[in-house]
Design an enzyme around this catalytic site. Sequence first.
Site, mmCIF file in Angstrom:
data_model
loop_
_atom_site.group_PDB
_atom_site.id
_atom_site.type_symbol
_atom_site.label_atom_id
_atom_site.label_comp_id
_atom_site.label_asym_id
_atom_site.label_seq_id
_atom_site.Cartn_x
_atom_site.Cartn_y
_atom_site.Cartn_z
ATOM 1 N N ASP A 66 6.585 9.159 -0.444
ATOM 2 C CA ASP A 66 5.389 8.327 -0.607
ATOM 3 C C ASP A 66 4.757 8.696 -1.949
ATOM 4 O O ASP A 66 4.352 9.837 -2.160
ATOM 5 C CB ASP A 66 4.430 8.619 0.557
ATOM 6 C CG ASP A 66 3.127 7.862 0.412
ATOM 7 O OD1 ASP A 66 3.189 6.685 0.045
ATOM 8 O OD2 ASP A 66 2.062 8.443 0.657
ATOM 9 N N THR A 99 2.687 2.433 -3.651
ATOM 10 C CA THR A 99 2.112 3.476 -4.514
ATOM 11 C C THR A 99 3.135 3.995 -5.529
ATOM 12 O O THR A 99 2.772 4.450 -6.596
ATOM 13 C CB THR A 99 1.604 4.654 -3.668
ATOM 14 O OG1 THR A 99 2.609 5.001 -2.722
ATOM 15 C CG2 THR A 99 0.346 4.298 -2.935
ATOM 16 N N THR A 100 4.431 3.920 -5.173
ATOM 17 C CA THR A 100 5.456 4.361 -6.128
ATOM 18 C C THR A 100 5.665 3.281 -7.178
ATOM 19 O O THR A 100 5.686 3.567 -8.374
ATOM 20 C CB THR A 100 6.806 4.627 -5.392
ATOM 21 O OG1 THR A 100 6.529 5.378 -4.225
ATOM 22 C CG2 THR A 100 7.760 5.385 -6.265
ATOM 23 N N ASP A 400 1.150 3.884 6.167
ATOM 24 C CA ASP A 400 1.558 2.827 5.225
ATOM 25 C C ASP A 400 1.793 1.512 5.954
ATOM 26 O O ASP A 400 1.402 0.450 5.475
ATOM 27 C CB ASP A 400 2.836 3.238 4.485
ATOM 28 C CG ASP A 400 2.522 4.134 3.288
ATOM 29 O OD1 ASP A 400 1.355 4.533 3.176
ATOM 30 O OD2 ASP A 400 3.422 4.433 2.490
#
Length: 533
Positions: A66, A99-100, A400
């Site tokens: 994550d 988020t990546t 998530d």
Amino acid sequence: MVQKSNLAVKKPQGQAYKDKSKPADIRLSNINAAKAVSDAIRTSLGPRGMDKMIQAANGEVTITNDGATILKQMNVIHPAAKMLVELSRAQDVEAGDGTTSVVVVAGALLEAVEKLLQMGIHPTAISEAFQRCSAKAVEILTEMSRPVELNDREALMKSASTSLNSKVVSQHSSLLAPLAVDAVLKVTEPNSQGTVDLKNIKIIRSLGGTIEDTELIDGLVFTQRSSGINGPKRVEKAKIGLIQFCISAPKTDMDHSVIVSDYAAMDRVLKEERAYILNIVKQIKKSGCNVLLVQKSILRDAVSDLAQHFLDKIKVLVVKDIEREDIEFVCKTLRCRPIASLDHFVAENLVSADLVEEVASGTTKFVKVTGIQNMGQTVSIVVRGSNKLVLEEADRSLHDALCVVRCLVKKRALIAGGGAPEIEMALQLAAYAQTLQGVDAYCFRAFANALEVIPSTLAENAGLNPIATVTELRNRHAQGEKNAGINVRKGAITDILAENVVQPLLVSTSSITLASETVRSILKIDDIVNTMQ
């Protein structure tokens, strides 16, 4: 002679000494630092992404892919690199997923910026062009999206399982995706427009068992076990009281002490204590309460041994040491107010529930309350895992998935995943760049090329040939197949919507806008100044 006088009139331009190379060096240093962070996280993008093992200073180990978690725990010193950490945190707050990819996109945009700066284009011109680019990109995404209804449970589950597929717990996505969808829909207010407070979903980690034992509980779960030894462990038709006062003998202030000189006085003290506690217990019995929730007390025991003995006798199940921050959630679920003093402990302030019981779960026990009358819009999820690392990762993955469903409640539109939207944006922006003139055309083209980093990284991480895959993908999109994307399972380009790889529109739009904003602010910096203290 005339010529000479002309030369004499011309004054030397810009008399103050200006170091032109310093701002350029600072910019380059910022861009390189931010790119280093982006490259570090690139390999963990997508369903075939690698995981990172993070070792904290105290020896604790975390395994995750994550982006926000990796960056949060990374020791980043360079101020520009810290901006990318903030960027992934902003994406985590705004959308919860992606988020990546947001950091990878920012890294690619910075690489594009570097080339544009080398061409001699002014930073402000690039910055303004990038702002227009991101607005145009969001328009393209919105055109691509298709609306989704909240009662279309299938579509919501598809997007939640797409989010889970890139996580360690991907093999359990068929169990966790419906859980996430049900939890969010339960706490969504039907008439409210797009706000879901994830604080109303309480995730409780319980070590032991496997991820398959994870369950959604329509009620309340306390991580503590019931405190009585001989007290009841199961109460049907419960009357629940939530108290904020202690059932133990009053204590003096911190720095005072009571000196008891003789046995008679000591006897009296013990008698008083007993009478004091008996009075409270009698009041509890009188109100008809048979389940008592006690808030944690800092100064003294919430329930003394003597009080516990009396409460066991009158058959009251006691859960003590409930944390102060959990009180709000408990009140919201039970729709009650905490009782702060003994005078208010009356039957009207109690809450009814069908069943309160202590349940064994793996190595631990917890108290479960079900069948609450007039229950608030909250829900509890008990996540199980065989060891600490798996448990924490399952918790993060579930968070998530919950965020993805929340995004769909907020903005009810879906788009394809698998690099399809990025290639579509790249193609349309490149075509739009042809219609522009001057600096803008260069900037738009650079922005479009930078977006191809997502599909090429997806292909790279899946062990495909990135150049061949992206070329094929671009070709398919040019022929009008808007939903063609990289199918990682088959290792080919297929229609991604048919494969059920979908994501919320909000995740993509917020990642494009946040990434371009961050790149613009890094671009605007031309000096780093240290302060005194």
